[in-house]
Design a protein around this motif. Structure first.
Motif, PDB file in Angstrom:
ATOM      1  N   GLY A   1     -23.354  26.375  -7.747  1.00 33.60           N
ATOM      2  CA  GLY A   1     -22.325  27.415  -7.269  1.00 33.60           C
ATOM      3  C   GLY A   1     -21.367  26.716  -6.094  1.00 33.60           C
ATOM      4  N   ASP A   2     -22.037  26.595  -4.858  1.00 31.29           N
ATOM      5  CA  ASP A   2     -21.392  26.110  -3.686  1.00 31.29           C
ATOM      6  C   ASP A   2     -20.539  24.946  -4.163  1.00 31.29           C
ATOM      7  OD1 ASP A   2     -22.622  28.463  -2.246  1.00 31.29           O
ATOM      8  OD2 ASP A   2     -24.086  27.173  -1.544  1.00 31.29           O
TER       9      ASP A   2
ATOM     10  N   TRP B   1     -18.608  35.101 -10.505  1.00 22.11           N
ATOM     11  CA  TRP B   1     -20.064  34.555 -10.960  1.00 22.11           C
ATOM     12  C   TRP B   1     -20.309  33.108 -10.782  1.00 22.11           C
ATOM     13  CZ3 TRP B   1     -19.388  30.854 -14.555  1.00 22.11           C
ATOM     14  CH2 TRP B   1     -18.263  30.679 -15.318  1.00 22.11           C
TER      15      TRP B   1
ATOM     16  N   GLU C   1     -22.288  32.315  -7.917  1.00 25.69           N
ATOM     17  CA  GLU C   1     -23.836  32.674  -7.929  1.00 25.69           C
ATOM     18  C   GLU C   1     -24.494  31.836  -8.859  1.00 25.69           C
ATOM     19  OE1 GLU C   1     -23.199  36.687  -9.681  1.00 25.69           O
ATOM     20  OE2 GLU C   1     -22.288  37.473  -7.762  1.00 25.69           O
ATOM     21  N   LEU C   2     -23.819  30.859  -9.342  1.00 26.82           N
ATOM     22  CA  LEU C   2     -24.792  29.922 -10.177  1.00 26.82           C
ATOM     23  C   LEU C   2     -25.689  29.255  -9.257  1.00 26.82           C
ATOM     24  CD1 LEU C   2     -22.033  28.375 -12.689  1.00 26.82           C
ATOM     25  CD2 LEU C   2     -23.564  30.012 -13.009  1.00 26.82           C
ATOM     26  N   PRO C   3     -26.911  29.033  -9.583  1.00 27.18           N
ATOM     27  CA  PRO C   3     -28.072  28.306  -8.943  1.00 27.18           C
ATOM     28  C   PRO C   3     -27.817  26.954  -8.856  1.00 27.18           C
ATOM     29  CG  PRO C   3     -28.904  28.852 -11.079  1.00 27.18           C
ATOM     30  CD  PRO C   3     -27.390  29.410 -10.870  1.00 27.18           C
ATOM     31  N   LEU C   4     -27.847  26.346  -7.765  1.00 26.88           N
ATOM     32  CA  LEU C   4     -27.941  24.704  -7.162  1.00 26.88           C
ATOM     33  C   LEU C   4     -26.517  24.369  -7.244  1.00 26.88           C
ATOM     34  CD1 LEU C   4     -30.856  23.475  -9.513  1.00 26.88           C
ATOM     35  CD2 LEU C   4     -30.686  24.197  -6.911  1.00 26.88           C
TER      36      LEU C   4
END
Length: 358
Positions: free
Chosen positions: A115-116, A107, A110-113
């Protein structure tokens, strides 16, 4: 000549009192806590003495032994818990040095903004773990020295606590005599108002014991229950930390990270449960129980007591928990007495002026 002799006697008495304070100075904190503990639990002592047909010595012995067991058992359990967690931390550090960080949770990416970026940071820390440990190794000795100093202070605190539990026996056994002595001394100093100020001090201390310490104990017990149900490791330590942080009115600093840890472990159901338990049960006790217990049985404004609690802790340390509100309560009562005495005089002074104007 008589005046000189009287002055000399007063000077000698002051010197004697100063010498007594000097002798008792190392034990002031232990005496203070023993007195507060005896005062807070005096109703139990009274009931126990009645059950034992007036044998106050036996009642004081049983109650003191009970306090020792009640304090010693959690401390021993706390010591074993801390030792277990130290071993777990050592194993974790060794595994991180040898194997590196585990795979990141799914997860996280998958966190927005962000995550990467978090995945890249995780990979960087995993690759540079050895260099990181080599960098922080010089500071390990400083951390060890810091812990050694804190351990010495904790040891001194435990010794002081043990002395308080011994001294509380004498407060239990000789409590009525000590109360009569203080009552006579105040009557000699301030006359008929001694009873009023004795009741004021006793009521303030009782309200602080009930409101602040009672609320902290309730929050600690409820937090321990919640941590145990949720399967949080070290529930006893976290419960004791909740007790300590309750004095600062910030228990969420304990159960909040526990909720985050459950979510990190993927236990979302338990995380939601502990979040609700912490918000409405643990913190709700502070919002409901503390104001009720502090405001019950007295006409002192609640804000005076709360300011005394926080200001006293900042000024005098943990003893200020009782000294602060007691000092403010006495000052508040003194100002009230002064105003009561001054207002009739002011009213009498204004009455002729009004009649002249008419």
């Amino acid at each position: 000549m008589l005046n000189n002799d009287r002055l000399l006697v007063q000077i000698l008495l002051l010197v004697l009192l100063g010498a007594c304070v000097w002798v008792l100075a190392p034990f002031v904190s232990a005496l203070f806590w023993a007195a507060v503990l005896a005062f807070a639990s005096w109703p139990v002592m009274r009931v126990l003495t009645r059950w034992l047909n007036g044998n106050s010595t036996l009642a004081a012995t049983l109650l003191t032994v009970g306090w020792m067991v009640l304090v010693a058992v959690p401390l021993v359990c706390l010591g074993f818990n801390i030792a277990d967690h130290i071993r777990e931390v050592n194993v974790l550090v060794h595994n991180l040095q040898v194997q590196g960080l585990p795979a990141p949770p799914q997860w996280l990416g998958e966190l927005p903004l962000i995550g990467d970026s978090l995945l890249n940071l995780w990979s960087t820390l995993d690759e540079q773990g050895t260099a990181l440990f080599a960098t922080i190794r010089p500071y390990v000795g400083q951390v060890g020295n810091w812990l050694l100093v804190r351990s010495a202070r904790i040891g001194g605190g435990m010794l002081e606590l043990a002395l308080s539990l011994v001294l509380v026996f004498f407060f239990y056994r000789d409590g009525p005599k000590l109360a009569a002595f203080v009552h006579s001394l105040l009557h000699r100093l301030i006359g008929d108002r001694a009873d009023h100020y004795l009741e004021l001090v006793a009521g303030t201390v009782q309200r602080v014991v009930n409101g602040v310490i009672g609320t902290a104990a309730a929050q600690a017990i409820l937090a321990y229950v919640g941590f145990t149900i949720a399967g949080i490791p070290g529930a006893l330590i976290l419960g004791l930390l909740t007790f300590a942080f309750s004095f600062l009115m910030v228990p969420p600093l304990i159960w909040g990270p526990a909720v985050a840890w459950l979510a990190w472990q993927g236990q979302y159901g338990m995380a939601v449960f502990l979040g609700i338990w912490g918000m409405f049960i643990i913190s709700g006790v502070d919002n409901v129980l503390k104001p009720y217990l502090i405001s019950r049985g007295g006409n002192l404004p609640l804000v005076v007591v709360l300011l005394g609690v926080f200001g006293g802790v900042l000024a005098f340390g943990f003893m200020g928990l009782f000294l602060g509100p007691t000092l403010l309560a006495v000052a508040y009562s003194l100002l009230g007495d002064w105003l009561i005495k001054e207002m009739p005089e002011a009213a009498a002074a204004e009455t002729p002026q009004v009649s002249k104007g008419q």
